[in-house]
Design a protein around this motif. Structure first.
Motif, PDB file in Angstrom:
ATOM      1  N   TYR A  72      13.932  -9.658  14.192  1.00 25.60           N
ATOM      2  CA  TYR A  72      13.322  -8.339  14.002  1.00 25.60           C
ATOM      3  C   TYR A  72      14.394  -7.274  13.793  1.00 25.60           C
ATOM      4  O   TYR A  72      14.234  -6.357  12.990  1.00 25.60           O
ATOM      5  CB  TYR A  72      12.451  -7.979  15.211  1.00 25.60           C
ATOM      6  CG  TYR A  72      11.693  -6.702  14.997  1.00 25.60           C
ATOM      7  CD1 TYR A  72      10.548  -6.677  14.211  1.00 25.60           C
ATOM      8  CD2 TYR A  72      12.143  -5.494  15.534  1.00 25.60           C
ATOM      9  CE1 TYR A  72       9.866  -5.501  13.973  1.00 25.60           C
ATOM     10  CE2 TYR A  72      11.467  -4.315  15.301  1.00 25.60           C
ATOM     11  CZ  TYR A  72      10.328  -4.323  14.525  1.00 25.60           C
ATOM     12  OH  TYR A  72       9.667  -3.159  14.273  1.00 25.60           O
ATOM     13  N   MET A  73      15.505  -7.419  14.504  1.00 28.11           N
ATOM     14  CA  MET A  73      16.573  -6.418  14.384  1.00 28.11           C
ATOM     15  C   MET A  73      17.497  -6.712  13.190  1.00 28.11           C
ATOM     16  O   MET A  73      18.473  -6.013  12.982  1.00 28.11           O
ATOM     17  CB  MET A  73      17.374  -6.370  15.686  1.00 28.11           C
ATOM     18  CG  MET A  73      16.557  -5.792  16.826  1.00 28.11           C
ATOM     19  SD  MET A  73      17.509  -5.480  18.320  1.00 28.11           S
ATOM     20  CE  MET A  73      17.476  -7.031  19.137  1.00 28.11           C
ATOM     21  N   LEU A 222       5.118  -5.098  17.785  1.00 30.17           N
ATOM     22  CA  LEU A 222       6.078  -4.831  16.702  1.00 30.17           C
ATOM     23  C   LEU A 222       5.486  -5.328  15.377  1.00 30.17           C
ATOM     24  O   LEU A 222       4.911  -6.410  15.335  1.00 30.17           O
ATOM     25  CB  LEU A 222       7.416  -5.545  16.960  1.00 30.17           C
ATOM     26  CG  LEU A 222       8.170  -5.126  18.220  1.00 30.17           C
ATOM     27  CD1 LEU A 222       9.417  -5.988  18.394  1.00 30.17           C
ATOM     28  CD2 LEU A 222       8.570  -3.665  18.151  1.00 30.17           C
ATOM     29  N   GLU A 225       6.833  -6.948   9.445  1.00 24.50           N
ATOM     30  CA  GLU A 225       7.989  -6.683   8.569  1.00 24.50           C
ATOM     31  C   GLU A 225       8.506  -5.283   8.814  1.00 24.50           C
ATOM     32  O   GLU A 225       7.733  -4.326   8.866  1.00 24.50           O
ATOM     33  CB  GLU A 225       7.577  -6.842   7.098  1.00 24.50           C
ATOM     34  CG  GLU A 225       8.773  -6.686   6.170  1.00 24.50           C
ATOM     35  CD  GLU A 225       8.448  -7.026   4.720  1.00 24.50           C
ATOM     36  OE1 GLU A 225       7.455  -7.721   4.487  1.00 24.50           O
ATOM     37  OE2 GLU A 225       9.205  -6.579   3.856  1.00 24.50           O
ATOM     38  N   ARG A 226       9.822  -5.176   8.949  1.00 22.42           N
ATOM     39  CA  ARG A 226      10.431  -3.866   9.169  1.00 22.42           C
ATOM     40  C   ARG A 226      10.316  -3.027   7.910  1.00 22.42           C
ATOM     41  O   ARG A 226      10.547  -3.503   6.808  1.00 22.42           O
ATOM     42  CB  ARG A 226      11.921  -4.025   9.494  1.00 22.42           C
ATOM     43  CG  ARG A 226      12.233  -4.752  10.750  1.00 22.42           C
ATOM     44  CD  ARG A 226      11.882  -3.936  11.965  1.00 22.42           C
ATOM     45  NE  ARG A 226      12.595  -2.666  12.019  1.00 22.42           N
ATOM     46  CZ  ARG A 226      13.788  -2.522  12.589  1.00 22.42           C
ATOM     47  NH1 ARG A 226      14.404  -3.554  13.092  1.00 22.42           N
ATOM     48  NH2 ARG A 226      14.377  -1.336  12.644  1.00 22.42           N
ATOM     49  N   SER A 227       9.948  -1.744   8.091  1.00 21.30           N
ATOM     50  CA  SER A 227       9.893  -0.873   6.914  1.00 21.30           C
ATOM     51  C   SER A 227      11.280  -0.327   6.601  1.00 21.30           C
ATOM     52  O   SER A 227      11.564   0.022   5.463  1.00 21.30           O
ATOM     53  CB  SER A 227       8.907   0.258   7.136  1.00 21.30           C
ATOM     54  OG  SER A 227       9.222   0.941   8.315  1.00 21.30           O
ATOM     55  N   SER A 228      12.139  -0.244   7.608  1.00 25.12           N
ATOM     56  CA  SER A 228      13.510   0.186   7.316  1.00 25.12           C
ATOM     57  C   SER A 228      14.469  -0.348   8.371  1.00 25.12           C
ATOM     58  O   SER A 228      14.057  -0.678   9.477  1.00 25.12           O
ATOM     59  CB  SER A 228      13.587   1.708   7.254  1.00 25.12           C
ATOM     60  OG  SER A 228      13.128   2.268   8.442  1.00 25.12           O
TER      61      SER A 228
END
Lengths: 407, 203
Positions: A72-73, A222, A225-228
């Motif tokens: 995630y990070m 969480l 998918e990370r947006s940024s």
């Protein structure tokens, strides 16, 4: 040593060294945990010692929680994590043989090596049996082959098979593990007739259990998918760079690079592969605009010290590629001003030069374009001799499926 | 008791490290609402480009479909001439808070700029910021004025900047296909040596 080797932090040549170090560490921990004792290992089948289950389940959920957060990070690329291929019947047969061998011999392959190292004869016999098994399997491979490589079901994961999200699966698995720990402890105490005074003196694991449950619960909230990410350029900076003229490389510079082949420039054609095959600038590589974020190009875009110049027919596709890669945090990226259309217009459309002001600079420019025009028209743009050799760098792409894992 | 304390402290430290790293990662992340990958996927879809045929049709509709015209040029150029009803948001100001409401409206937003590539770039930045339904006009306002507003020129109906303007191989005759050229010369990107790493599990 993911993520250090794929990210280029550690030299891949040191792989075996780290494998040795990790192997020694793993063996030491196994031995110290008492896994060299076949009685302890077989205890799980008789109900008097569930330490094997607890150790491996704890390792599993700890590694899983770490991987979930690290991916995630952005520290670990989950697409590089190996997923065992599923050959259904060979997995079933292998599981049965493994379980049978485990209860009969009191070891699994790893623990048998640990026990043999500290001098246990039964473990040495066990390893001998293992090698006989390997020899028989290898010798009669053709006989086993249909079972071995049949019923291939791809590289499925449990959560996709069950149709639930990865985050929910992680949560349920941790819940299941903690329940299993509590239940097996009760069974163990009952079988061993453990006294209540001993139970009170034992360390309790409520706090670590609560913390890992808290972590996987946080993970539920969480997004998938990370947006940024941190590595990206902020929207404000991206806008500034987009509007800046510094992102452009001029037609003259690119023409000079093609004519002299000694410039510090890499031309990247962002058009579709068909257009690239029909025509492209000499020496250009094709990375279609929609594919610039693919993993295979990241090493080149991130680490190649040369100026990387995107071009397309005009500037739209090149700008798209430039914007995506610049946002991703890559540097040294440029766009050919006006694209191929402008490049050809500048070189092949005769310029009107004023003779009246006797401008020497203009004459130089005119001479340069004339030289470029004749150079390209006469077909010199294609190399007849290979250019100076480029130092070869070995890039290793780790492919996820394809091997055979297991113990 | 000592072991118990050590175990709890270790668990708490690891928990705190992970939570701190996550918090830092979330706080320090850039202020995008849509991931780079999803934005790039939307860039390849060409239906968001209105060419001059579309513009001509839209301008001559009795009741035009509602569309917000966003003119990205400098105020001077905007004052010199613009489409009726267009709002002027110079490119430098697109991310300013005061213009957010314009891009948050549900109707399609058409970006008109000095050139198509700038409009595309601004569209991608706005998509990354989570704005939706953003269209781009092909060409520029200058070309629209010349070929649609003054007199509709059908030969420009499907003009887009990102189209081939030349018969390229005629001018660089011996370049042939890029593939052939690539085969003759060593690639400027080092060849990928694919090494399949298989992982042996152990227990």
């Amino acid at each position: 040593m993911a993520p250090f080797i794929p990210q280029g932090i550690i030299n891949p040549e040191l792989n075996l060294f780290f494998a040795l170090m990790l192997g020694i560490g793993f063996g030491y921990v196994l031995e110290q945990a008492g896994f060299s004792s076949s009685r302890k290992l077989a205890g799980v089948f008789y109900g008097y010692d569930f330490v094997v289950l607890r150790v491996f389940f704890t390792a599993g959920i700890t590694a899983m929680t770490g991987l979930v957060f690290f991916s995630y990070m952005g520290w670990v690329d989950m697409s590089l994590v190996y997923i065992n291929p599923l050959f259904l019947w060979s997995a079933v047969a292998g599981g049965v043989i493994m379980g049978f061998g485990f209860i009969l011999g009191g070891f699994c392959p790893g623990t048998s090596v640990v026990a043999a190292v500290i001098g246990k004869i039964d473990a040495m016999v066990f390893i001998g049996g293992m090698f006989i098994g390997i020899f028989v399997f290898g010798h009669f491979y053709e006989l086993f082959q249909p079972l071995y490589s049949g019923s291939f079901l791809g590289n499925p994961t449990i959560y996709t098979t069950l149709g639930i999200s990865k985050n929910w699966f992680a949560f349920l698995l941790v819940l299941m593990a903690l329940t299993a720990f509590a239940v097996t402890q009760l069974i163990e105490d009952k079988v061993n007739n453990t006294l209540p005074s001993e139970i009170i003196q034992r360390p309790n694991y409520r706090l670590p259990a609560f913390l890992i449950l808290a972590l996987v619960s946080i993970n539920l909230f969480l997004p998938a998918e990370r947006s940024s990410t941190i590595a990206e350029l902020s929207p404000g900076d991206l806008l500034q760079r987009t509007l800046s003229d510094e992102k452009y490389v001029s037609v003259q510079e690119v023409a000079y690079h093609i004519m002299n082949r000694n410039s510090n420039i890499v031309l990247i054609d962002t058009r579709a592969p068909e257009a690239y095959q029909h025509f492209s600038l000499p020496g250009a590589v094709n990375i279609p605009a929609g594919e610039v974020l693919q993993r295979q190009w990241q090493h080149f875009l991130k680490n190649d010290p040369r100026r990387k110049v995107f071009f397309s027919f005009a500037e739209t596709d090149a700008t798209t590629a430039w914007l995506a890669t610049t946002r991703a945090g890559h540097h040294n990226l440029y766009i050919l001003r006006g694209g191929l259309n402008h490049f050809f217009a500048e070189i092949f459309e005769p310029q009107e030069w004023s003779d009246t002001n006797n401008n020497v600079r203009k004459e130089f420019a005119q001479r340069f374009f004339e030289k470029a025009r004749s150079y390209f028209l006469e077909g010199k743009a294609v190399t007849t001799e290979p250019p100076a050799p480029i130092p070869v760098r070995t890039l290793i792409e780790i492919e996820t499926p394809g091997g055979i894992g297991g113990c | 008791m000592m072991t118990q304390k050590l175990l709890n402290n270790l668990a708490l430290i690891l928990f705190a490290i992970l939570i701190a790293a996550l918090a830092f990662n979330l706080v320090a992340a850039r202020n995008y609402k849509v991931s780079n990958r999803l934005v790039l996927e939307q860039a390849g879809f060409r239906a968001h480009v209105l060419d001059f045929a579309d513009m001509n049709q839209w301008l001559h509709q009795e009741i035009p479909n509602p569309m917000i015209l966003v003119d990205l040029r400098e105020p001077e150029a905007f004052r010199a001439g613009h489409l009726e009803g267009a709002v002027n948001i110079p490119v430098d100001d697109v991310l300013k808070r005061k213009h957010r409401t314009t891009f948050e409206k549900k109707h399609p937003k058409l970006l008109i700029a000095e050139d198509e590539a700038t409009a595309h770039a601004i569209r991608l930045i706005l998509l990354g910021k989570g704005h939706e339904n953003i269209l781009v006009m092909a060409g520029s306002y200058h070309l629209l004025e010349q070929h649609v507003l003054q007199h509709f020129d059908p030969s420009w109906a499907f003009f887009r900047e990102e189209k081939a303007a030349w018969d390229y191989p005629r001018f660089m005759p011996n370049t042939g296909t890029a593939r052939q050229a690539k085969e003759k010369t060593p690639s400027i990107i080092p060849e990928m040596k694919t090494e399949v790493r298989t992982v042996q599990g152990g227990c």
